[in-house]
Design an enzyme around this catalytic site. Structure first.
Site, PDB file in Angstrom:
ATOM      1  N   THR A 158       0.903  -1.157   0.000  1.00 22.63           N
ATOM      2  CA  THR A 158       0.000   0.000   0.000  1.00 22.63           C
ATOM      3  C   THR A 158       0.940   1.205   0.000  1.00 22.63           C
ATOM      4  O   THR A 158       2.050   1.118   0.560  1.00 22.63           O
ATOM      5  CB  THR A 158      -0.928   0.040   1.240  1.00 22.63           C
ATOM      6  N   HIS A 159       0.547   2.267  -0.640  1.00 17.26           N
ATOM      7  CA  HIS A 159       1.422   3.439  -0.813  1.00 17.26           C
ATOM      8  C   HIS A 159       2.741   3.054  -1.493  1.00 17.26           C
ATOM      9  O   HIS A 159       3.752   3.710  -1.285  1.00 17.26           O
ATOM     10  CB  HIS A 159       1.737   4.122   0.521  1.00 17.26           C
ATOM     11  N   SER A 280      16.711  -0.788 -27.074  1.00 19.81           N
ATOM     12  CA  SER A 280      16.997   0.625 -27.276  1.00 19.81           C
ATOM     13  C   SER A 280      17.964   0.752 -28.440  1.00 19.81           C
ATOM     14  O   SER A 280      18.818  -0.101 -28.644  1.00 19.81           O
ATOM     15  CB  SER A 280      17.625   1.182 -25.997  1.00 19.81           C
ATOM     16  N   LYS A 286      19.393  -2.548 -22.743  1.00 14.63           N
ATOM     17  CA  LYS A 286      17.985  -2.320 -22.404  1.00 14.63           C
ATOM     18  C   LYS A 286      17.013  -3.330 -22.996  1.00 14.63           C
ATOM     19  O   LYS A 286      17.189  -3.817 -24.106  1.00 14.63           O
ATOM     20  CB  LYS A 286      17.563  -0.928 -22.894  1.00 14.63           C
ATOM     21  N   ASN A 288      12.912  -3.047 -22.989  1.00 15.28           N
ATOM     22  CA  ASN A 288      11.875  -2.132 -22.507  1.00 15.28           C
ATOM     23  C   ASN A 288      10.472  -2.723 -22.633  1.00 15.28           C
ATOM     24  O   ASN A 288      10.143  -3.357 -23.633  1.00 15.28           O
ATOM     25  CB  ASN A 288      11.925  -0.824 -23.306  1.00 15.28           C
ATOM     26  N   GLU A 293       3.705  -0.160 -21.690  1.00 20.11           N
ATOM     27  CA  GLU A 293       3.690   1.314 -21.639  1.00 20.11           C
ATOM     28  C   GLU A 293       2.672   1.889 -22.623  1.00 20.11           C
ATOM     29  O   GLU A 293       1.976   2.859 -22.330  1.00 20.11           O
ATOM     30  CB  GLU A 293       5.083   1.865 -21.967  1.00 20.11           C
ATOM     31  N   TYR A 320     -31.759  15.875 -34.261  1.00 21.94           N
ATOM     32  CA  TYR A 320     -30.515  15.568 -34.976  1.00 21.94           C
ATOM     33  C   TYR A 320     -29.799  16.858 -35.350  1.00 21.94           C
ATOM     34  O   TYR A 320     -30.416  17.821 -35.797  1.00 21.94           O
ATOM     35  CB  TYR A 320     -30.787  14.747 -36.260  1.00 21.94           C
ATOM     36  N   LYS A 328     -18.483   9.312 -34.508  1.00 18.50           N
ATOM     37  CA  LYS A 328     -17.960   8.042 -35.022  1.00 18.50           C
ATOM     38  C   LYS A 328     -16.479   7.822 -34.783  1.00 18.50           C
ATOM     39  O   LYS A 328     -16.074   6.729 -34.386  1.00 18.50           O
ATOM     40  CB  LYS A 328     -18.275   7.914 -36.514  1.00 18.50           C
TER      41      LYS A 328
HETATM   42  N1  ARG Z   1     -23.152  11.113 -41.962  1.00 14.95           N
HETATM   43  C1  ARG Z   1     -24.225  11.545 -41.118  1.00 14.95           C
HETATM   44  C2  ARG Z   1     -23.882  11.234 -39.669  1.00 14.95           C
HETATM   45  O1  ARG Z   1     -22.956  10.520 -39.463  1.00 14.95           O
HETATM   46  C3  ARG Z   1     -25.467  10.838 -41.489  1.00 14.95           C
HETATM   47  C4  ARG Z   1     -26.712  11.583 -41.194  1.00 14.95           C
HETATM   48  C5  ARG Z   1     -26.798  12.789 -42.024  1.00 14.95           C
HETATM   49  N2  ARG Z   1     -28.044  13.451 -41.836  1.00 14.95           N
HETATM   50  C6  ARG Z   1     -28.256  14.699 -42.253  1.00 14.95           C
HETATM   51  N3  ARG Z   1     -29.395  15.173 -42.003  1.00 14.95           N
HETATM   52  N4  ARG Z   1     -27.313  15.375 -42.860  1.00 14.95           N
HETATM   53  O2  ARG Z   1     -24.499  11.678 -38.752  1.00 14.95           O
END
Ligand code: ARG
Length: 469
Positions: A158-159, A280, A286, A288, A293, A320, A328
């Site tokens: 611990t610590h 290295s 070395k 590594n 890491e 939206y 994404k």
């Molecule tokens: N490529 C767009 C996205 O990833 C798809 C939806 C686009 N919709 C719009 N109303 N322009 O969100």
């Protein structure tokens, strides 16, 4: 009128500026959704035909056309272009080119807003299962190692100061507990990913007689989203997933940090195999622990992804907004990173060797059994606080005379507390110290063996129920 290549061309008099095309395109990264986009579109077309919105013949040619596109993409002969903006438009455009008018009917009763939500949910649903499989492999290797190390003693810290001796198996099972929680978080998140968004259309639902239940059944969604506005703006499930992944990465990072420390010359508790280390370019001596890491380093990126997504969402007005396209890259990066880290860590620990002698030696030094001595005194009727003081003085004596507790004579010990008897040496041995910690969840061999037994039984049951998340 100028020729328009965009689906929204009707309202526009000027073509999209090249800079805008490049700036708004997501096809370079959302193309990985192609499989799900096609799967969703086939289900949607079948539903449209079943509802009499398009003809059965059209639905058949849509499905055949989409399958052809799928195979082109899989073979790498599909031509992607940033003019197509995203994977949804690229596939639709290719479909129309391939099958003509019938292709132009596919987008009936849906919008890219619900389409993209569908694709991402289908994608993440599959990826979560893959990640759960990766976790299962890592957990299995940890159990194997724990079984091999059920008699190995090392100092527990611990610590980062030596605290009490523990079994290496116990230490390993601590990580196993973390990974169990990670798996349960992922499975919980899976339930909220597994909801059909298609049918929300742009934001308000559709005036056409679509059948969402039928689509849900085809795509194996047990639930259908209930509010079309929420459906197209909801990315909670992605945030939840990245949070779950962040905790997993944090656990891996801590494990790696231990391995990095343990592989130093100073600790020398573990030897990571040559195949999982790098040298290295300047210092010949070395070796590594770069893999460990990098896992630790990549954890920061995943936290970054979580913060990026949460920040993206916080100011969005209903419903939206194009900002959502930015969900994404953090999502994909998180999926790729967490899978890569789980896989390589599993292999790395499978190939490492613990230095049992060094662990034992270090556990013997550093007064790791001082608490045992205090507890021994408690059993002889000495109040704990007083016992703590006595042992503290004994430790000081040892430091000054460069001895350890077990090498003090009975006479020396009794000078500090007359209740000490010959049996004191039993409690000062590492083995007995570990063996005595048999409270539930403690490090005693009997507890640890029972844990391993239960975990193995659980793993057996899990593999029977596999895939039924
Ligand atoms: N490529 C767009 C996205 O990833 C798809 C939806 C686009 N919709 C719009 N109303 N322009 O969100």
């Amino acid at each position: 009128m100028k020729e328009q290549s965009k689906p929204w061309g009707g309202r526009f008099q000027e073509p999209t500026h090249k800079l805008v095309e490049a700036f708004t395109a997501s096809i370079s990264y959302d193309r990985r959704l192609f499989r799900y986009d096609i799967e969703g579109s086939i289900a949607h077309a079948r539903m449209l035909a079943r509802q009499g919105i398009i003809s059965k013949g059209d639905a058949r040619s849509i499905a055949a056309g989409l399958k052809g596109i799928l195979s082109d993409i899989e073979q790498g002969i599909f031509e992607f272009s940033s003019e197509d903006e995203d994977i949804h438009m690229a596939i639709e455009k290719a479909l129309i080119k391939r099958i003509g008018d019938a292709g132009a009917k596919l987008h009936t009763g849906r919008s890219r807003n619900d389409q993209v939500a569908l694709d991402v949910r289908l994608y993440l649903r599959a990826e979560i299962l893959e990640i759960v499989d990766c976790l299962a492999l890592l957990k299995a290797v940890i159990i194997e190692l724990a079984k091999e190390e059920v008699d190995t003693i090392l100092p527990g810290y611990t610590h980062l100061q030596k605290a009490q001796p523990v079994l290496l198996a116990h230490y390993l099972l601590a990580y196993r507990e973390m990974l169990d929680r990670d798996e349960s978080r992922l499975r919980d998140c899976y339930r909220r990913v597994n909801v059909l968004p298609l049918g929300a259309a742009a934001l308000a639902g559709s005036s056409l007689p679509i059948d969402r239940v039928y689509v849900a059944r085809q795509l194996k969604f047990p639930e259908i989203s209930k509010n079309s506005m929420d459906t197209v703006s909801d990315r909670d499930f992605i945030a939840e997933f990245i949070f779950a992944a962040s905790l997993t990465m944090m656990h891996l990072s801590r494990f790696c940090e231990d391995l990095i420390l343990w592989s130093t010359g100073e600790f020398n508790f573990v030897e990571i195999s040559d195949a999982f280390t790098t040298g290295s370019s300047i210092m010949p001596q070395k070796k590594n622990p770069d893999v460990a890491e990098l896992i630790r380093g990549k954890t920061g990126r995943i936290y970054g992804n979580l913060v990026a997504l949460l920040t993206l969402l916080k100011g969005l007005p209903m419903s939206y907004n194009r900002d959502l396209q930015e969900d994404k890259e953090p999502l994909f990066d998180t999926v790729d990173t967490v899978k890569a880290c789980l896989k390589i860590l599993t292999e790395m620990i499978r190939h490492m060797k613990f230095n049992r002698e060094k662990m034992q030696k270090e556990a013997e030094g550093g007064f790791a059994t001082a608490t045992d001595l205090a507890e021994y005194l408690v059993m002889k009727g000495v109040p704990f606080r007083e016992a703590h003081g006595v042992v503290g003085k004994l430790v000081r004596l040892c430091i000054e005379s460069q001895k350890d507790l077990a090498s003090l004579s009975l006479e020396e010990l009794c000078r500090f507390c007359p209740s000490i008897g010959e049996d004191v040496y039993d409690c000062l041995s590492l083995q007995n110290s570990v063996k005595s910690r048999k409270s539930y969840g403690g490090t005693a061999g009997e507890q640890v063996r029972e844990q391993i037994r239960q975990l193995e039984a659980q793993a057996g049951n899990m593999s029977k129920r596999k895939k039924s998340v």
